[in-house]
Design an enzyme around this catalytic site. Structure first.
Site, mmCIF file in Angstrom:
data_model
loop_
_atom_site.group_PDB
_atom_site.id
_atom_site.type_symbol
_atom_site.label_atom_id
_atom_site.label_comp_id
_atom_site.label_asym_id
_atom_site.label_seq_id
_atom_site.Cartn_x
_atom_site.Cartn_y
_atom_site.Cartn_z
ATOM 1 C CG HIS A 134 -6.006 -1.854 0.613
ATOM 2 N ND1 HIS A 134 -5.168 -2.915 -0.599
ATOM 3 C CD2 HIS A 134 -5.252 -1.508 1.856
ATOM 4 C CE1 HIS A 134 -4.018 -1.768 -0.287
ATOM 5 N NE2 HIS A 134 -3.926 -0.873 0.764
ATOM 6 C CB SER A 137 -1.233 -0.122 1.291
ATOM 7 O OG SER A 137 -2.256 -0.083 1.042
HETATM 8 C C1 GCU Z 1 -5.370 4.793 1.343
HETATM 9 C C2 GCU Z 1 -4.502 5.401 0.796
HETATM 10 C C3 GCU Z 1 -3.789 5.467 -0.195
HETATM 11 C C4 GCU Z 1 -2.605 3.496 0.096
HETATM 12 C C5 GCU Z 1 -3.964 3.091 1.637
HETATM 13 C C6 GCU Z 1 -2.423 2.619 2.249
HETATM 14 O O1 GCU Z 1 -6.536 4.186 1.208
HETATM 15 O O2 GCU Z 1 -5.913 5.786 -0.140
HETATM 16 O O3 GCU Z 1 -3.351 5.008 -1.387
HETATM 17 O O4 GCU Z 1 -2.019 3.110 -0.007
HETATM 18 O O5 GCU Z 1 -3.988 4.398 2.114
HETATM 19 O O6 GCU Z 1 -1.473 2.845 2.818
HETATM 20 O O7 GCU Z 1 -2.843 1.568 3.068
#
Ligand code: GCU
Length: 424
Positions: free
Chosen positions: A405, A264
Protein backbone atom coordinates in the site's frame (compact mmCIF):
# COMPACT_ATOMS: atom_id res chain seq x y z
CA UNK A 1 -12.33 25.18 24.15
CA UNK A 2 -16.05 25.02 24.86
CA UNK A 3 -17.80 22.08 23.22
CA UNK A 4 -21.47 22.55 22.40
CA UNK A 5 -23.84 19.88 23.73
CA UNK A 6 -24.81 18.17 20.46
CA UNK A 7 -21.12 17.84 19.56
CA UNK A 8 -20.40 16.23 22.94
CA UNK A 9 -23.01 13.64 22.10
CA UNK A 10 -21.59 13.11 18.63
CA UNK A 11 -18.13 12.66 20.11
CA UNK A 12 -19.33 10.26 22.78
CA UNK A 13 -21.02 8.14 20.13
CA UNK A 14 -17.82 8.18 18.05
CA UNK A 15 -15.63 7.02 20.89
CA UNK A 16 -18.15 4.48 22.19
CA UNK A 17 -18.42 3.06 18.68
CA UNK A 18 -14.66 2.87 18.37
CA UNK A 19 -14.11 1.17 21.72
CA UNK A 20 -16.83 -1.40 21.59
CA UNK A 21 -16.69 -2.40 17.95
CA UNK A 22 -13.34 -1.66 16.36
CA UNK A 23 -11.72 -5.00 17.07
CA UNK A 24 -14.69 -7.28 16.72
CA UNK A 25 -15.86 -7.09 13.10
CA UNK A 26 -14.68 -9.92 10.90
CA UNK A 27 -12.79 -9.30 7.71
CA UNK A 28 -11.93 -11.78 4.99
CA UNK A 29 -8.92 -12.35 2.75
CA UNK A 30 -10.07 -15.55 1.12
CA UNK A 31 -11.58 -15.06 -2.33
CA UNK A 32 -13.51 -18.34 -2.09
CA UNK A 33 -15.47 -16.92 0.86
CA UNK A 34 -16.75 -13.88 -1.03
CA UNK A 35 -20.50 -14.47 -1.29
CA UNK A 36 -22.51 -13.56 -4.37
CA UNK A 37 -23.91 -10.04 -4.37
CA UNK A 38 -25.97 -7.84 -6.65
CA UNK A 39 -24.81 -4.34 -7.46
CA UNK A 40 -27.30 -1.50 -7.81
CA UNK A 41 -27.71 -0.82 -11.53
CA UNK A 42 -25.80 2.37 -12.30
CA UNK A 43 -28.00 3.02 -15.33
CA UNK A 44 -31.38 2.46 -13.67
CA UNK A 45 -33.03 5.86 -13.47
CA UNK A 46 -35.46 6.94 -10.72
CA UNK A 47 -38.37 6.27 -13.13
CA UNK A 48 -37.21 2.66 -13.53
CA UNK A 49 -36.03 3.11 -17.11
CA UNK A 50 -32.49 2.53 -18.33
CA UNK A 51 -30.37 5.60 -18.92
CA UNK A 52 -29.70 5.40 -22.64
CA UNK A 53 -27.45 8.29 -23.56
CA UNK A 54 -25.08 10.94 -22.28
CA UNK A 55 -27.78 13.61 -22.18
CA UNK A 56 -29.99 11.56 -19.84
CA UNK A 57 -26.90 10.75 -17.82
CA UNK A 58 -25.94 14.38 -17.32
CA UNK A 59 -29.46 15.67 -16.79
CA UNK A 60 -31.13 12.91 -14.77
CA UNK A 61 -29.00 10.02 -13.65
CA UNK A 62 -25.82 11.80 -12.63
CA UNK A 63 -27.55 14.34 -10.34
CA UNK A 64 -29.64 11.49 -8.90
CA UNK A 65 -26.59 9.38 -8.03
CA UNK A 66 -24.69 12.39 -6.70
CA UNK A 67 -27.60 13.11 -4.40
CA UNK A 68 -27.66 9.48 -3.22
CA UNK A 69 -24.01 9.93 -2.21
CA UNK A 70 -24.78 13.12 -0.33
CA UNK A 71 -27.62 11.40 1.50
CA UNK A 72 -25.97 8.10 2.28
CA UNK A 73 -22.21 8.45 2.46
CA UNK A 74 -20.67 11.92 2.44
CA UNK A 75 -23.36 14.33 3.56
CA UNK A 76 -23.98 17.68 1.91
CA UNK A 77 -21.35 19.17 -0.34
CA UNK A 78 -21.40 22.93 0.34
CA UNK A 79 -23.06 24.67 -2.56
CA UNK A 80 -22.37 28.17 -1.34
CA UNK A 81 -19.51 29.85 -3.17
CA UNK A 82 -17.14 31.66 -0.87
CA UNK A 83 -14.70 34.37 -1.76
CA UNK A 84 -11.30 33.13 -0.85
CA UNK A 85 -8.26 35.39 -0.57
CA UNK A 86 -4.69 34.43 -1.39
CA UNK A 87 -1.33 35.56 -0.22
CA UNK A 88 1.90 34.55 -1.90
CA UNK A 89 4.02 33.70 1.13
CA UNK A 90 7.16 32.90 -0.76
CA UNK A 91 8.42 32.18 -4.28
CA UNK A 92 11.70 31.19 -5.90
CA UNK A 93 12.28 30.95 -9.64
CA UNK A 94 15.38 28.86 -9.04
CA UNK A 95 14.09 26.10 -6.82
CA UNK A 96 15.30 22.51 -6.90
CA UNK A 97 18.57 23.34 -8.58
CA UNK A 98 16.93 25.70 -11.07
CA UNK A 99 14.54 23.08 -12.47
CA UNK A 100 11.39 24.57 -10.97
CA UNK A 101 9.65 27.65 -9.69
CA UNK A 102 8.41 27.18 -6.15
CA UNK A 103 5.39 29.06 -4.83
CA UNK A 104 3.87 28.83 -1.38
CA UNK A 105 0.42 30.34 -1.34
CA UNK A 106 -1.81 30.84 1.68
CA UNK A 107 -5.47 30.42 0.81
CA UNK A 108 -7.68 32.16 3.37
CA UNK A 109 -11.03 30.46 3.69
CA UNK A 110 -12.87 32.68 6.14
CA UNK A 111 -13.92 36.25 5.28
CA UNK A 112 -12.82 37.60 8.67
CA UNK A 113 -10.82 34.99 10.58
CA UNK A 114 -7.32 34.75 9.08
CA UNK A 115 -6.47 31.68 11.15
CA UNK A 116 -8.64 29.62 8.81
CA UNK A 117 -6.40 28.83 5.87
CA UNK A 118 -4.62 26.17 3.91
CA UNK A 119 -1.13 26.50 2.47
CA UNK A 120 -0.62 25.32 -1.09
CA UNK A 121 2.87 24.37 -2.22
CA UNK A 122 3.52 24.53 -5.96
CA UNK A 123 6.45 23.44 -8.07
CA UNK A 124 6.21 24.56 -11.68
CA UNK A 125 8.66 23.12 -14.22
CA UNK A 126 11.02 25.77 -15.64
CA UNK A 127 11.81 23.96 -18.87
CA UNK A 128 8.26 24.41 -20.24
CA UNK A 129 6.98 27.71 -21.62
CA UNK A 130 3.41 28.78 -20.97
CA UNK A 131 0.73 27.38 -18.68
CA UNK A 132 1.35 23.77 -17.68
CA UNK A 133 -0.89 20.91 -16.59
CA UNK A 134 -0.82 20.14 -12.89
CA UNK A 135 -1.18 17.21 -10.53
CA UNK A 136 -3.02 18.34 -7.42
CA UNK A 137 -3.18 16.16 -4.32
CA UNK A 138 -3.18 16.29 -0.57
CA UNK A 139 -0.20 15.12 1.43
CA UNK A 140 -0.55 13.16 4.68
CA UNK A 141 1.58 15.13 7.14
CA UNK A 142 2.55 18.54 5.79
CA UNK A 143 4.01 20.20 2.69
CA UNK A 144 7.51 19.93 4.13
CA UNK A 145 7.29 16.13 3.81
CA UNK A 146 7.05 15.97 0.01
CA UNK A 147 10.60 17.17 -0.71
CA UNK A 148 13.88 17.69 1.11
CA UNK A 149 13.80 21.33 -0.10
CA UNK A 150 14.60 23.25 3.11
CA UNK A 151 12.67 26.29 1.96
CA UNK A 152 9.31 24.65 2.35
CA UNK A 153 7.55 26.26 5.28
CA UNK A 154 7.37 23.80 8.15
CA UNK A 155 3.72 23.20 8.95
CA UNK A 156 2.54 24.07 12.45
CA UNK A 157 -0.79 22.24 12.43
CA UNK A 158 -1.77 19.15 14.35
CA UNK A 159 -0.25 16.02 12.81
CA UNK A 160 -0.72 12.41 13.90
CA UNK A 161 1.88 11.26 16.42
CA UNK A 162 3.00 8.51 14.00
CA UNK A 163 4.16 11.16 11.47
CA UNK A 164 7.96 11.15 11.21
CA UNK A 165 9.61 13.67 13.51
CA UNK A 166 6.32 14.63 15.19
CA UNK A 167 6.65 15.91 18.75
CA UNK A 168 3.46 16.64 20.66
CA UNK A 169 1.52 16.30 17.41
CA UNK A 170 3.54 19.01 15.68
CA UNK A 171 6.07 18.60 12.85
CA UNK A 172 9.74 19.29 13.55
CA UNK A 173 12.81 19.72 11.32
CA UNK A 174 13.14 15.92 11.46
CA UNK A 175 9.85 15.69 9.54
CA UNK A 176 11.29 17.25 6.38
CA UNK A 177 11.26 15.01 3.34
CA UNK A 178 9.48 12.22 5.24
CA UNK A 179 7.28 11.34 2.27
CA UNK A 180 9.44 12.01 -0.79
CA UNK A 181 8.83 8.44 -1.99
CA UNK A 182 5.13 9.22 -2.58
CA UNK A 183 5.93 12.47 -4.41
CA UNK A 184 8.25 11.78 -7.30
CA UNK A 185 8.86 15.49 -7.71
CA UNK A 186 11.67 15.43 -10.29
CA UNK A 187 9.95 12.78 -12.45
CA UNK A 188 6.73 14.82 -12.47
CA UNK A 189 8.55 18.05 -13.37
CA UNK A 190 10.61 16.42 -16.14
CA UNK A 191 7.35 15.29 -17.75
CA UNK A 192 6.20 18.92 -17.88
CA UNK A 193 3.64 18.78 -15.07
CA UNK A 194 3.41 21.12 -12.12
CA UNK A 195 2.73 19.78 -8.63
CA UNK A 196 0.31 21.40 -6.22
CA UNK A 197 -0.11 19.97 -2.76
CA UNK A 198 -1.52 20.90 0.64
CA UNK A 199 -1.81 19.16 3.99
CA UNK A 200 -5.29 17.70 4.41
CA UNK A 201 -5.18 18.43 8.15
CA UNK A 202 -5.31 22.16 7.31
CA UNK A 203 -8.99 21.60 6.57
CA UNK A 204 -9.73 19.16 9.38
CA UNK A 205 -7.38 17.19 11.63
CA UNK A 206 -7.93 13.50 11.05
CA UNK A 207 -9.29 12.45 14.44
CA UNK A 208 -12.78 11.85 15.74
CA UNK A 209 -12.70 15.24 17.49
CA UNK A 210 -10.96 16.96 14.57
CA UNK A 211 -14.10 18.66 13.34
CA UNK A 212 -13.97 21.03 16.30
CA UNK A 213 -10.60 22.36 15.10
CA UNK A 214 -11.41 22.31 11.40
CA UNK A 215 -13.52 24.07 8.81
CA UNK A 216 -16.69 22.13 9.64
CA UNK A 217 -16.78 24.28 12.77
CA UNK A 218 -15.04 27.48 11.73
CA UNK A 219 -17.03 27.84 8.50
CA UNK A 220 -20.40 26.52 9.63
CA UNK A 221 -22.07 29.92 9.53
CA UNK A 222 -20.23 31.05 6.41
CA UNK A 223 -21.28 27.91 4.54
CA UNK A 224 -24.59 27.51 6.29
CA UNK A 225 -23.99 23.90 7.10
CA UNK A 226 -23.68 22.21 10.48
CA UNK A 227 -20.73 19.90 11.24
CA UNK A 228 -22.95 16.82 11.40
CA UNK A 229 -24.54 17.53 8.02
CA UNK A 230 -21.32 16.50 6.31
CA UNK A 231 -18.11 14.71 7.29
CA UNK A 232 -14.32 14.86 7.31
CA UNK A 233 -14.15 13.39 3.79
CA UNK A 234 -16.51 16.13 2.68
CA UNK A 235 -14.35 18.83 4.25
CA UNK A 236 -11.23 17.47 2.59
CA UNK A 237 -12.99 17.17 -0.77
CA UNK A 238 -14.36 20.68 -0.56
CA UNK A 239 -10.87 22.00 0.23
CA UNK A 240 -9.60 20.52 -3.04
CA UNK A 241 -12.26 22.46 -4.87
CA UNK A 242 -11.03 25.70 -3.32
CA UNK A 243 -7.56 24.92 -4.54
CA UNK A 244 -8.99 24.80 -8.05
CA UNK A 245 -10.35 28.32 -7.46
CA UNK A 246 -6.79 29.37 -6.76
CA UNK A 247 -5.25 27.43 -9.67
CA UNK A 248 -7.73 28.98 -12.10
CA UNK A 249 -6.26 32.39 -11.54
CA UNK A 250 -2.59 31.37 -11.48
CA UNK A 251 -1.44 31.97 -15.02
CA UNK A 252 1.46 29.54 -14.83
CA UNK A 253 -1.14 26.73 -14.64
CA UNK A 254 -3.38 25.39 -17.39
CA UNK A 255 -6.62 25.24 -15.42
CA UNK A 256 -8.23 22.99 -18.03
CA UNK A 257 -5.64 20.35 -17.22
CA UNK A 258 -5.94 19.81 -13.49
CA UNK A 259 -5.35 16.17 -12.61
CA UNK A 260 -6.41 15.17 -9.11
CA UNK A 261 -4.61 12.37 -7.32
CA UNK A 262 -5.40 10.83 -3.95
CA UNK A 263 -3.94 7.87 -2.13
CA UNK A 264 -5.83 5.72 0.31
CA UNK A 265 -8.09 7.84 2.56
CA UNK A 266 -7.10 10.81 0.43
CA UNK A 267 -8.14 8.79 -2.60
CA UNK A 268 -11.64 8.51 -1.12
CA UNK A 269 -11.65 12.30 -0.62
CA UNK A 270 -10.34 12.82 -4.16
CA UNK A 271 -13.14 10.72 -5.63
CA UNK A 272 -15.74 12.72 -3.76
CA UNK A 273 -14.10 15.97 -4.90
CA UNK A 274 -14.01 14.66 -8.48
CA UNK A 275 -17.71 13.80 -8.21
CA UNK A 276 -18.63 17.23 -6.87
CA UNK A 277 -16.46 19.43 -9.05
CA UNK A 278 -16.26 19.01 -12.83
CA UNK A 279 -13.20 21.24 -13.04
CA UNK A 280 -11.00 18.29 -12.14
CA UNK A 281 -10.11 17.14 -15.64
CA UNK A 282 -8.67 13.76 -14.68
CA UNK A 283 -8.92 11.76 -11.48
CA UNK A 284 -6.56 9.16 -10.01
CA UNK A 285 -7.57 6.81 -7.22
CA UNK A 286 -4.46 5.19 -5.79
CA UNK A 287 -5.56 2.30 -3.58
CA UNK A 288 -8.54 4.17 -2.18
CA UNK A 289 -10.23 0.93 -1.06
CA UNK A 290 -13.35 0.81 1.11
CA UNK A 291 -15.49 3.93 0.86
CA UNK A 292 -13.53 4.81 -2.30
CA UNK A 293 -13.04 2.63 -5.37
CA UNK A 294 -13.63 -0.83 -3.84
CA UNK A 295 -17.01 -2.53 -4.04
CA UNK A 296 -18.49 -2.49 -0.53
CA UNK A 297 -20.76 -5.47 -1.18
CA UNK A 298 -17.72 -7.73 -1.61
CA UNK A 299 -16.78 -9.22 1.74
CA UNK A 300 -13.04 -8.85 1.31
CA UNK A 301 -10.46 -6.67 3.07
CA UNK A 302 -11.80 -3.66 4.94
CA UNK A 303 -15.58 -3.54 5.30
CA UNK A 304 -18.02 -0.68 5.67
CA UNK A 305 -18.63 -1.75 9.25
CA UNK A 306 -14.92 -1.71 10.10
CA UNK A 307 -14.20 1.63 8.46
CA UNK A 308 -17.02 3.31 10.34
CA UNK A 309 -15.88 1.84 13.63
CA UNK A 310 -12.25 2.88 13.14
CA UNK A 311 -12.88 6.25 11.53
CA UNK A 312 -16.27 7.49 12.75
CA UNK A 313 -15.62 11.00 11.47
CA UNK A 314 -14.83 10.10 7.87
CA UNK A 315 -18.37 9.62 6.61
CA UNK A 316 -21.85 10.95 7.28
CA UNK A 317 -24.01 9.48 10.05
CA UNK A 318 -26.32 7.66 7.65
CA UNK A 319 -23.40 5.62 6.28
CA UNK A 320 -23.06 3.94 9.66
CA UNK A 321 -26.56 2.54 9.43
CA UNK A 322 -25.42 0.21 6.61
CA UNK A 323 -22.67 -1.45 8.65
CA UNK A 324 -24.56 -4.67 9.21
CA UNK A 325 -26.62 -4.43 6.04
CA UNK A 326 -24.41 -3.29 3.21
CA UNK A 327 -26.89 -4.60 0.64
CA UNK A 328 -29.33 -1.89 1.69
CA UNK A 329 -26.88 0.84 0.67
CA UNK A 330 -28.44 2.37 -2.45
CA UNK A 331 -25.02 2.98 -4.01
CA UNK A 332 -21.74 1.10 -4.38
CA UNK A 333 -18.26 2.12 -5.50
CA UNK A 334 -18.91 1.70 -9.24
CA UNK A 335 -21.46 4.51 -8.90
CA UNK A 336 -18.95 6.82 -7.25
CA UNK A 337 -16.51 6.12 -10.09
CA UNK A 338 -19.24 6.68 -12.67
CA UNK A 339 -19.56 10.28 -11.43
CA UNK A 340 -16.14 10.96 -12.98
CA UNK A 341 -17.47 10.21 -16.48
CA UNK A 342 -16.62 11.21 -19.14
CA UNK A 343 -13.35 12.49 -17.64
CA UNK A 344 -10.29 10.26 -17.66
CA UNK A 345 -10.13 8.07 -14.57
CA UNK A 346 -7.27 5.91 -13.35
CA UNK A 347 -7.84 3.31 -10.63
CA UNK A 348 -4.80 1.53 -9.23
CA UNK A 349 -4.20 -1.26 -6.74
CA UNK A 350 -1.23 -3.09 -5.21
CA UNK A 351 -1.21 -6.85 -4.87
CA UNK A 352 -0.13 -6.94 -1.22
CA UNK A 353 -2.69 -4.29 -0.30
CA UNK A 354 -5.47 -6.79 0.33
CA UNK A 355 -7.06 -4.37 2.86
CA UNK A 356 -8.09 -2.14 -0.09
CA UNK A 357 -9.51 -5.15 -2.00
CA UNK A 358 -7.76 -4.87 -5.38
CA UNK A 359 -10.33 -7.05 -7.12
CA UNK A 360 -13.16 -4.90 -5.76
CA UNK A 361 -11.38 -1.84 -7.18
CA UNK A 362 -10.96 -3.49 -10.57
CA UNK A 363 -14.59 -4.62 -10.72
CA UNK A 364 -15.98 -1.21 -9.87
CA UNK A 365 -13.82 0.47 -12.53
CA UNK A 366 -15.04 -2.11 -15.03
CA UNK A 367 -18.68 -1.58 -14.04
CA UNK A 368 -18.36 2.22 -14.21
CA UNK A 369 -17.16 1.79 -17.79
CA UNK A 370 -20.83 1.33 -18.78
CA UNK A 371 -21.31 5.03 -18.17
CA UNK A 372 -18.24 5.96 -20.19
CA UNK A 373 -19.74 3.96 -23.06
CA UNK A 374 -22.68 6.40 -23.11
CA UNK A 375 -20.13 9.05 -24.10
CA UNK A 376 -18.51 6.81 -26.72
CA UNK A 377 -15.47 6.37 -24.46
CA UNK A 378 -13.68 3.09 -23.98
CA UNK A 379 -13.44 1.97 -20.39
CA UNK A 380 -12.30 -1.42 -19.17
CA UNK A 381 -13.53 -4.39 -21.17
CA UNK A 382 -11.16 -7.04 -19.80
CA UNK A 383 -13.13 -9.75 -18.01
CA UNK A 384 -10.48 -10.59 -15.48
CA UNK A 385 -7.84 -8.65 -13.64
CA UNK A 386 -4.68 -7.93 -15.60
CA UNK A 387 -1.30 -9.39 -14.73
CA UNK A 388 0.90 -7.31 -12.44
CA UNK A 389 2.27 -4.11 -14.00
CA UNK A 390 -0.09 -4.22 -16.98
CA UNK A 391 -2.31 -1.26 -17.75
CA UNK A 392 -5.77 -2.09 -19.06
CA UNK A 393 -8.55 0.13 -20.39
CA UNK A 394 -8.94 3.38 -22.26
CA UNK A 395 -10.42 6.50 -20.67
CA UNK A 396 -10.91 4.35 -17.58
CA UNK A 397 -7.55 2.76 -16.83
CA UNK A 398 -6.48 0.21 -14.24
CA UNK A 399 -3.33 -1.45 -13.02
CA UNK A 400 -2.28 -3.64 -10.16
CA UNK A 401 1.38 -3.59 -9.29
CA UNK A 402 3.60 -5.71 -7.12
CA UNK A 403 4.15 -4.52 -3.57
CA UNK A 404 2.42 -2.83 -0.71
CA UNK A 405 0.00 0.00 0.00
CA UNK A 406 1.86 3.11 -1.25
CA UNK A 407 2.28 5.54 -4.14
CA UNK A 408 5.44 4.47 -5.95
CA UNK A 409 7.55 5.64 -8.86
CA UNK A 410 5.90 2.94 -10.96
CA UNK A 411 2.45 4.38 -10.16
CA UNK A 412 3.54 7.92 -11.01
CA UNK A 413 5.03 6.80 -14.31
CA UNK A 414 1.67 5.32 -15.32
CA UNK A 415 -0.28 8.39 -14.20
CA UNK A 416 2.03 10.76 -16.02
CA UNK A 417 1.84 8.72 -19.20
CA UNK A 418 -1.96 8.52 -18.91
CA UNK A 419 -2.35 12.25 -18.26
CA UNK A 420 0.03 13.18 -21.11
CA UNK A 421 -2.01 10.98 -23.44
CA UNK A 422 -5.42 12.20 -22.25
CA UNK A 423 -4.48 15.88 -22.15
CA UNK A 424 -2.95 15.84 -25.63
C1 GCU B 1 -6.60 2.61 7.01
C2 GCU B 1 -8.03 2.58 6.58
C3 GCU B 1 -8.19 2.67 5.07
C4 GCU B 1 -7.41 3.86 4.54
C5 GCU B 1 -5.98 3.78 5.02
C6 GCU B 1 -5.11 4.98 4.66
O1 GCU B 1 -5.96 1.44 6.63
O2 GCU B 1 -8.61 1.40 7.08
O3 GCU B 1 -9.55 2.80 4.71
O4 GCU B 1 -7.50 3.91 3.14
O5 GCU B 1 -5.97 3.72 6.44
O6 GCU B 1 -5.61 6.05 4.43
O7 GCU B 1 -3.90 4.81 4.68
Amino acid sequence: MKIAFPYCLLLLCCFAGFKSQAQTFPSNNDESKVAAYTLPDVLKMPNGKQCANSREWMQVQRPYIFHLYEENQFGRFPSKKINIRYRLLETDKNALGGTATRKQVRIFLHPADSSVYTDLLLYIPNQVKGPVPVFLGYNFSGNHTVSTDNNIILGNRWVPSRARGAVNNRATEASRGADTASWQVSTILVKGFAIATAYYGDLEPDTAAGFMMGIRSSLKDVLNIQPNEWCAMGAWAWGLSLMVDYLQQDNSIDAHKIALLGHSRLGKAALWAGAADPRFALIVSNESGEGGAAISRRWYGETLQIINAHFPHWFAAKYKTYGDNVNALPVDAHMLLSLMAPRPLYVASAVEDTWSDPKGEFLSAKEASKVYALFGKKGIDADSMPALQQQVGGTVRYHIRAGKHAVTLYDWEQYLQFASEQFR
